[in-house]
Design a protein around this motif. Structure first.
Motif, PDB file in Angstrom:
ATOM      1  N   HIS A  30     -30.854  -2.202 -31.131  1.00  0.00           N
ATOM      2  CA  HIS A  30     -31.178  -0.821 -31.492  1.00  0.00           C
ATOM      3  C   HIS A  30     -30.044  -0.111 -32.229  1.00  0.00           C
ATOM      4  CE1 HIS A  30     -35.021  -0.679 -29.463  1.00  0.00           C
ATOM      5  NE2 HIS A  30     -34.469  -1.264 -28.418  1.00  0.00           N
ATOM      6  N   PHE A  31     -28.795  -0.456 -31.930  1.00  0.00           N
ATOM      7  CA  PHE A  31     -27.650   0.241 -32.519  1.00  0.00           C
ATOM      8  C   PHE A  31     -27.064  -0.497 -33.718  1.00  0.00           C
ATOM      9  CE2 PHE A  31     -27.766   1.430 -27.995  1.00  0.00           C
ATOM     10  CZ  PHE A  31     -28.090   2.764 -28.157  1.00  0.00           C
ATOM     11  N   GLY A  32     -27.679  -1.580 -34.128  1.00  0.00           N
ATOM     12  CA  GLY A  32     -27.228  -2.317 -35.307  1.00  0.00           C
ATOM     13  C   GLY A  32     -25.875  -2.976 -35.140  1.00  0.00           C
ATOM     14  N   GLU A  33     -25.531  -3.329 -33.906  1.00  0.00           N
ATOM     15  CA  GLU A  33     -24.219  -3.925 -33.643  1.00  0.00           C
ATOM     16  C   GLU A  33     -24.036  -5.268 -34.346  1.00  0.00           C
ATOM     17  OE1 GLU A  33     -23.194  -2.657 -29.175  1.00  0.00           O
ATOM     18  OE2 GLU A  33     -25.245  -3.387 -29.476  1.00  0.00           O
ATOM     19  N   CYS A  34     -25.113  -5.987 -34.563  1.00  0.00           N
ATOM     20  CA  CYS A  34     -25.031  -7.305 -35.191  1.00  0.00           C
ATOM     21  C   CYS A  34     -25.778  -7.351 -36.522  1.00  0.00           C
ATOM     22  CB  CYS A  34     -25.573  -8.366 -34.239  1.00  0.00           C
ATOM     23  SG  CYS A  34     -24.638  -8.467 -32.705  1.00  0.00           S
ATOM     24  N   ILE A  39     -27.923  -9.872 -41.472  1.00  0.00           N
ATOM     25  CA  ILE A  39     -28.140  -9.828 -42.922  1.00  0.00           C
ATOM     26  C   ILE A  39     -27.510 -11.046 -43.594  1.00  0.00           C
ATOM     27  CG2 ILE A  39     -27.526  -8.571 -45.031  1.00  0.00           C
ATOM     28  CD1 ILE A  39     -27.933  -5.972 -43.397  1.00  0.00           C
ATOM     29  N   ALA A  40     -26.300 -11.401 -43.171  1.00  0.00           N
ATOM     30  CA  ALA A  40     -25.641 -12.581 -43.753  1.00  0.00           C
ATOM     31  C   ALA A  40     -26.481 -13.834 -43.518  1.00  0.00           C
ATOM     32  CB  ALA A  40     -24.252 -12.753 -43.152  1.00  0.00           C
ATOM     33  N   PHE A  41     -27.057 -13.956 -42.320  1.00  0.00           N
ATOM     34  CA  PHE A  41     -27.884 -15.117 -41.999  1.00  0.00           C
ATOM     35  C   PHE A  41     -29.168 -15.122 -42.836  1.00  0.00           C
ATOM     36  CE2 PHE A  41     -31.063 -17.000 -38.884  1.00  0.00           C
ATOM     37  CZ  PHE A  41     -30.787 -18.305 -39.228  1.00  0.00           C
ATOM     38  N   THR A  42     -29.850 -13.997 -42.911  1.00  0.00           N
ATOM     39  CA  THR A  42     -31.102 -13.971 -43.678  1.00  0.00           C
ATOM     40  C   THR A  42     -30.854 -14.139 -45.177  1.00  0.00           C
ATOM     41  OG1 THR A  42     -31.107 -11.548 -43.670  1.00  0.00           O
ATOM     42  CG2 THR A  42     -32.398 -12.631 -41.969  1.00  0.00           C
ATOM     43  N   GLU A  43     -29.758 -13.601 -45.689  1.00  0.00           N
ATOM     44  CA  GLU A  43     -29.424 -13.801 -47.103  1.00  0.00           C
ATOM     45  C   GLU A  43     -29.119 -15.272 -47.377  1.00  0.00           C
ATOM     46  OE1 GLU A  43     -29.533 -11.726 -49.747  1.00  0.00           O
ATOM     47  OE2 GLU A  43     -30.442 -10.259 -48.396  1.00  0.00           O
ATOM     48  N   ARG A  66     -24.453 -11.412 -30.851  1.00  0.00           N
ATOM     49  CA  ARG A  66     -25.433 -10.969 -29.850  1.00  0.00           C
ATOM     50  C   ARG A  66     -24.917 -11.213 -28.435  1.00  0.00           C
ATOM     51  NH1 ARG A  66     -30.312  -9.273 -31.339  1.00  0.00           N
ATOM     52  NH2 ARG A  66     -31.080  -9.733 -29.263  1.00  0.00           N
ATOM     53  N   MET A  67     -24.271 -12.348 -28.212  1.00  0.00           N
ATOM     54  CA  MET A  67     -23.733 -12.631 -26.878  1.00  0.00           C
ATOM     55  C   MET A  67     -22.597 -11.671 -26.532  1.00  0.00           C
ATOM     56  SD  MET A  67     -23.826 -16.769 -26.406  1.00  0.00           S
ATOM     57  CE  MET A  67     -23.226 -17.248 -28.023  1.00  0.00           C
ATOM     58  N   SER A  68     -21.706 -11.409 -27.482  1.00  0.00           N
ATOM     59  CA  SER A  68     -20.561 -10.546 -27.199  1.00  0.00           C
ATOM     60  C   SER A  68     -20.970  -9.094 -26.996  1.00  0.00           C
ATOM     61  CB  SER A  68     -19.509 -10.654 -28.305  1.00  0.00           C
ATOM     62  OG  SER A  68     -19.999 -10.123 -29.507  1.00  0.00           O
ATOM     63  N   ASN A  69     -22.141  -8.697 -27.498  1.00  0.00           N
ATOM     64  CA  ASN A  69     -22.638  -7.337 -27.320  1.00  0.00           C
ATOM     65  C   ASN A  69     -23.735  -7.255 -26.251  1.00  0.00           C
ATOM     66  OD1 ASN A  69     -21.260  -5.557 -29.346  1.00  0.00           O
ATOM     67  ND2 ASN A  69     -21.891  -7.242 -30.657  1.00  0.00           N
ATOM     68  N   ASN A  70     -23.834  -8.291 -25.421  1.00  0.00           N
ATOM     69  CA  ASN A  70     -24.806  -8.346 -24.326  1.00  0.00           C
ATOM     70  C   ASN A  70     -26.243  -8.153 -24.797  1.00  0.00           C
ATOM     71  OD1 ASN A  70     -22.887  -8.827 -22.262  1.00  0.00           O
ATOM     72  ND2 ASN A  70     -22.318  -6.670 -22.355  1.00  0.00           N
ATOM     73  N   GLU A  94     -15.279 -13.105 -29.668  1.00  0.00           N
ATOM     74  CA  GLU A  94     -14.545 -11.866 -29.484  1.00  0.00           C
ATOM     75  C   GLU A  94     -15.522 -10.703 -29.586  1.00  0.00           C
ATOM     76  OE1 GLU A  94     -11.591 -11.718 -32.530  1.00  0.00           O
ATOM     77  OE2 GLU A  94     -10.167 -12.888 -31.360  1.00  0.00           O
ATOM     78  N   PRO A  95     -15.154  -9.517 -29.063  1.00  0.00           N
ATOM     79  CA  PRO A  95     -16.033  -8.353 -29.237  1.00  0.00           C
ATOM     80  C   PRO A  95     -16.334  -8.127 -30.710  1.00  0.00           C
ATOM     81  CG  PRO A  95     -14.287  -7.873 -27.680  1.00  0.00           C
ATOM     82  CD  PRO A  95     -13.971  -9.226 -28.274  1.00  0.00           C
ATOM     83  N   GLY A  96     -17.569  -7.822 -31.011  1.00  0.00           N
ATOM     84  CA  GLY A  96     -17.992  -7.637 -32.394  1.00  0.00           C
ATOM     85  C   GLY A  96     -18.510  -8.910 -33.016  1.00  0.00           C
TER      86      GLY A  96
END
Length: 106
Positions: A30-34, A39-43, A66-70, A94-96
């Motif tokens: 929801h917060f666009g953390e990843c 986008i890099a993957f889909t591109e 996704r794992m690092s941001n739970n 790492e975070p992020g």
């Protein structure tokens, strides 16, 4: 009438029980953390005619984020099919979603 009733009873069978996904739910970001990793993957997929093998590093980085941001359960990269892209325990999340490289460059 009895034949018709018998015919209808064929369609009253119970559906097979639903089975939850193996890895559980996959919450939305929801917060666009990843979003940058997604986008890099889909591109990458677009550039490579949806050839996922050509985009494994981008896929791995997206899942690490996704794992690092739970946003998904933490799991080893080898279990997710990326064992050949990481060197044992030297790489970690790492975070992020960045990959920490513990190699000594000196």
């Amino acid at each position: 009438y009895n034949e018709y009733k018998s015919y209808l009873s064929m369609f009253k069978r119970k559906p097979p029980p639903s089975v939850p996904p193996d890895k559980g739910s996959f919450p939305l970001d929801h917060f666009g953390e990843c979003k940058d990793h997604m986008i890099a993957f889909t591109e990458c997929l677009k550039r490579n005619d949806n050839n996922q093998r050509a985009c494994r590093r981008e896929n791995m980085e997206y899942l690490q984020c996704r794992m690092s941001n739970n946003l998904m359960a933490k799991e080893g990269l080898a279990e997710l099919g990326f064992g050949d892209l990481v060197e044992g325990e030297e790489s970690k999340v790492e975070p992020g979603g960045a990959v920490a490289d513990n190699k000594d460059t000196t």
